[in-house]
Design a protein around this motif. Structure first.
Motif, PDB file in Angstrom:
ATOM      1  N   THR A 122       0.649  -1.273   0.131  1.00 20.87           N
ATOM      2  CA  THR A 122       0.109   0.042   0.046  1.00 20.87           C
ATOM      3  C   THR A 122       0.923   1.337  -0.321  1.00 20.87           C
ATOM      4  O   THR A 122       0.848   2.125  -0.813  1.00 20.87           O
ATOM      5  CB  THR A 122      -0.947  -0.229   1.341  1.00 20.87           C
ATOM      6  OG1 THR A 122      -1.516  -1.262   1.227  1.00 20.87           O
ATOM      7  CG2 THR A 122      -2.043   1.049   1.409  1.00 20.87           C
ATOM      8  N   ALA A 123       1.950   1.185   0.907  1.00 21.38           N
ATOM      9  CA  ALA A 123       2.771   2.328   0.986  1.00 21.38           C
ATOM     10  C   ALA A 123       3.431   2.638  -0.152  1.00 21.38           C
ATOM     11  O   ALA A 123       3.972   3.681  -0.488  1.00 21.38           O
ATOM     12  CB  ALA A 123       3.675   2.351   2.431  1.00 21.38           C
ATOM     13  N   ARG A 124       4.048   1.701  -0.614  1.00 24.13           N
ATOM     14  CA  ARG A 124       4.803   1.487  -2.005  1.00 24.13           C
ATOM     15  C   ARG A 124       4.230   1.394  -3.201  1.00 24.13           C
ATOM     16  O   ARG A 124       5.022   1.319  -4.267  1.00 24.13           O
ATOM     17  CB  ARG A 124       6.195   0.763  -1.913  1.00 24.13           C
ATOM     18  CG  ARG A 124       7.083   1.213  -0.431  1.00 24.13           C
ATOM     19  CD  ARG A 124       7.533   2.521  -0.568  1.00 24.13           C
ATOM     20  NE  ARG A 124       8.188   2.865  -1.976  1.00 24.13           N
ATOM     21  CZ  ARG A 124       9.407   2.470  -1.974  1.00 24.13           C
ATOM     22  NH1 ARG A 124      10.139   2.174  -0.900  1.00 24.13           N
ATOM     23  NH2 ARG A 124       9.928   2.767  -2.910  1.00 24.13           N
ATOM     24  N   ARG A 125       2.855   1.501  -3.335  1.00 21.05           N
ATOM     25  CA  ARG A 125       2.183   1.328  -4.451  1.00 21.05           C
ATOM     26  C   ARG A 125       2.559   0.315  -5.652  1.00 21.05           C
ATOM     27  O   ARG A 125       2.575   0.346  -6.717  1.00 21.05           O
ATOM     28  CB  ARG A 125       2.196   3.026  -5.105  1.00 21.05           C
ATOM     29  CG  ARG A 125       1.871   3.781  -4.180  1.00 21.05           C
ATOM     30  CD  ARG A 125       2.163   5.203  -4.879  1.00 21.05           C
ATOM     31  NE  ARG A 125       1.264   5.642  -5.908  1.00 21.05           N
ATOM     32  CZ  ARG A 125       1.301   6.687  -6.520  1.00 21.05           C
ATOM     33  NH1 ARG A 125       2.154   7.762  -6.165  1.00 21.05           N
ATOM     34  NH2 ARG A 125       0.282   6.833  -7.656  1.00 21.05           N
ATOM     35  N   HIS A 152      10.107   2.647   6.611  1.00 15.96           N
ATOM     36  CA  HIS A 152      10.990   2.824   7.660  1.00 15.96           C
ATOM     37  C   HIS A 152      11.081   4.381   8.392  1.00 15.96           C
ATOM     38  O   HIS A 152      10.627   5.198   7.628  1.00 15.96           O
ATOM     39  CB  HIS A 152      12.562   2.497   7.156  1.00 15.96           C
ATOM     40  CG  HIS A 152      13.205   3.680   6.229  1.00 15.96           C
ATOM     41  ND1 HIS A 152      12.537   3.684   4.974  1.00 15.96           N
ATOM     42  CD2 HIS A 152      13.741   4.560   6.498  1.00 15.96           C
ATOM     43  CE1 HIS A 152      13.214   5.100   4.534  1.00 15.96           C
ATOM     44  NE2 HIS A 152      13.884   5.582   5.450  1.00 15.96           N
ATOM     45  N   GLY A 153      11.376   4.059   9.569  1.00 18.91           N
ATOM     46  CA  GLY A 153      11.692   5.495  10.360  1.00 18.91           C
ATOM     47  C   GLY A 153       9.970   6.054  10.528  1.00 18.91           C
ATOM     48  O   GLY A 153       9.972   6.984  11.127  1.00 18.91           O
ATOM     49  N   ALA A 154       9.223   5.474  10.219  1.00 12.91           N
ATOM     50  CA  ALA A 154       7.773   6.101  10.404  1.00 12.91           C
ATOM     51  C   ALA A 154       7.074   5.630  11.554  1.00 12.91           C
ATOM     52  O   ALA A 154       7.685   4.586  12.293  1.00 12.91           O
ATOM     53  CB  ALA A 154       6.739   5.844   9.208  1.00 12.91           C
ATOM     54  N   ILE A 173      10.514  -3.524  14.321  1.00 14.82           N
ATOM     55  CA  ILE A 173      12.029  -3.064  14.954  1.00 14.82           C
ATOM     56  C   ILE A 173      12.946  -3.184  13.807  1.00 14.82           C
ATOM     57  O   ILE A 173      13.917  -2.105  13.709  1.00 14.82           O
ATOM     58  CB  ILE A 173      12.652  -4.328  15.923  1.00 14.82           C
ATOM     59  CG1 ILE A 173      11.360  -4.175  17.141  1.00 14.82           C
ATOM     60  CG2 ILE A 173      13.923  -3.927  16.413  1.00 14.82           C
ATOM     61  CD1 ILE A 173      11.642  -5.337  18.108  1.00 14.82           C
ATOM     62  N   GLY A 174      13.018  -3.898  12.688  1.00 13.66           N
ATOM     63  CA  GLY A 174      13.626  -3.977  11.567  1.00 13.66           C
ATOM     64  C   GLY A 174      13.643  -2.771  10.617  1.00 13.66           C
ATOM     65  O   GLY A 174      14.370  -2.552   9.899  1.00 13.66           O
ATOM     66  N   PHE A 175      12.488  -2.072  10.886  1.00 12.03           N
ATOM     67  CA  PHE A 175      12.088  -0.907  10.227  1.00 12.03           C
ATOM     68  C   PHE A 175      12.519   0.447  10.941  1.00 12.03           C
ATOM     69  O   PHE A 175      12.000   1.408  10.325  1.00 12.03           O
ATOM     70  CB  PHE A 175      10.538  -0.915   9.598  1.00 12.03           C
ATOM     71  CG  PHE A 175      10.614  -1.809   8.601  1.00 12.03           C
ATOM     72  CD1 PHE A 175      10.714  -1.421   7.076  1.00 12.03           C
ATOM     73  CD2 PHE A 175      10.359  -3.261   8.653  1.00 12.03           C
ATOM     74  CE1 PHE A 175      10.408  -2.367   5.921  1.00 12.03           C
ATOM     75  CE2 PHE A 175      10.406  -4.340   7.653  1.00 12.03           C
ATOM     76  CZ  PHE A 175      10.243  -3.751   6.187  1.00 12.03           C
ATOM     77  N   ASP A 176      13.099   0.281  12.053  1.00 15.92           N
ATOM     78  CA  ASP A 176      13.370   1.389  12.810  1.00 15.92           C
ATOM     79  C   ASP A 176      12.034   2.346  12.858  1.00 15.92           C
ATOM     80  O   ASP A 176      12.202   3.597  12.944  1.00 15.92           O
ATOM     81  CB  ASP A 176      14.500   2.131  12.213  1.00 15.92           C
ATOM     82  CG  ASP A 176      15.218   2.934  12.999  1.00 15.92           C
ATOM     83  OD1 ASP A 176      15.258   2.704  14.369  1.00 15.92           O
ATOM     84  OD2 ASP A 176      16.168   3.605  12.567  1.00 15.92           O
TER      85      ASP A 176
END
Ligand code: GLV
Length: 336
Positions: A122-125, A152-154, A173-176
């Motif tokens: 969804t986020a990356r279409r 990541h970071g979101a 966790i892996g996506f920070d």
């Protein structure tokens, strides 16, 4: 089709097609009526089929309301092949002395994996750009094609922090990411720590702060339309919404309007109101990823769910000498 000719075995119905080895296992103990043709029974057919049955293995596509439970004199156990059980009137089953079981835990990790697949798509279409490519539109590469949101970071917002919600949060966790969550009750500190130090917030705070909102709460009268127009209006215009839980938790008409008016960026949906007849307007939107209720559908997990439901039925109808209760009994009060 009657697949066993034994006279004294308890009679059961397996309401939908299931792995043949599970039918074979059940036939060792029960007089089994199966449905390997996978015909969807009408309410009247289900009522008729359950008249002489002691137990049933059901799925979330069979509605098991009070009227049905009260009209099946022999029925002692309804074993759902799903973790959700909003298709069954558990209170009415308890009143009628009927055990109800579900299949928790065996699907947590698979469903959490799928939540991430839907969130990333969804986020990356991903499906939107694939459809465009397949339609032959890719004539030249562009620097600004299909710009999506970062994961990541979101900030990840999880509504419904049960076992599946926690498994989704752990993966972040892996996506920070930062994790915020809303739930009926706050988790114990060690569970919050394992769930990427998830922070308990109000639903409103979660909707205002999250970049990606994932719904994994059970459906009930109370959770009906947890996300409706008012909630969608609180979300960031750049936010994504993922529903892995049940149709009815989101007001689909309000979501369609929010997606069309870009009140939120995109949605990933595995469940729908009135599924499989989803609202046709979803099909015309490019900013929604649609999947047919398959979050737990990995081969090993569906096998594990079928085995779990069969074990529950065995324990319900053929308890050992110590009278152990079925492992996933939802209404233990039925046994006094
Ligand atoms: C699937 O939707 C389940 O409840 O297991």
């Amino acid at each position: 089709m009657n697949t066993s000719n034994s006279v004294n075995k308890p009679k059961i119905l397996v309401a939908r097609a299931i792995f043949p080895e599970v039918i074979s296992l059940l036939e060792q103990h029960f007089d089994v009526e199966s449905n390997q043709a996978d015909h969807i029974f009408s309410a009247a057919e289900l009522l008729q089929k359950l008249q002489d049955k002691d137990g049933v293995i059901a799925t979330s596509s069979e509605a098991i309301p009070a009227a049905l439970l009260q009209a099946c004199p022999r029925l002692k156990a309804v074993c759902n092949q799903a973790v959700g059980y909003n298709n069954i009137d558990v209170a009415a089953a308890t009143k009628a002395g009927i055990m109800v079981t579900n299949t928790p835990d065996v699907l947590n990790e698979t469903t959490a994996d799928f939540g991430w697949a839907l969130l990333m798509a969804t986020a990356r279409r991903i499906t939107e750009s694939e459809h465009w490519l397949r339609a032959g539109h890719w004539k030249q590469w562009r620097f600004d094609s299909f710009l999506g949101a970062d994961v990541h970071g979101a900030t990840l917002g999880v509504i419904g922090m049960g076992r599946i919600g926690q498994a989704i949060a752990r993966r972040s966790i892996g996506f920070d990411m930062q994790v915020i969550y809303h739930n009926r009750s706050r988790l114990a500190p060690d569970l919050e720590a394992r769930a990427n130090n998830a922070r308990f917030v109000s639903k409103e705070e979660l909707l205002r702060q999250a970049d990606h909102v994932v719904l994994v709460l059970p459906y009930s009268k109370e959770s009906h339309h947890t996300i409706a127009a008012q909630e969608l209006a609180m979300m960031k215009p750049s936010a994504t919404l993922v529903n892995l839980a049940r149709g009815g938790i989101v007001d689909d008409v309000a979501l369609i309007a929010a997606l069309r008016d870009r009140k939120i960026a995109a949605a990933g949906l595995d469940v729908f109101e009135n599924e499989p007849a989803l609202h046709p307007d979803f099909l015309a939107l490019s900013n929604v990823v649609l999947t047919p209720h398959i979050a737990s559908a990995s081969e090993p997990t569906r096998r594990a769910m079928a085995a779990c439901a069969a074990n529950n039925l065995l324990a319900a109808l053929l308890p050992g000498k110590d009278g152990e209760l079925p492992p996933n009994l939802l209404n233990p009060e039925v046994k006094g």
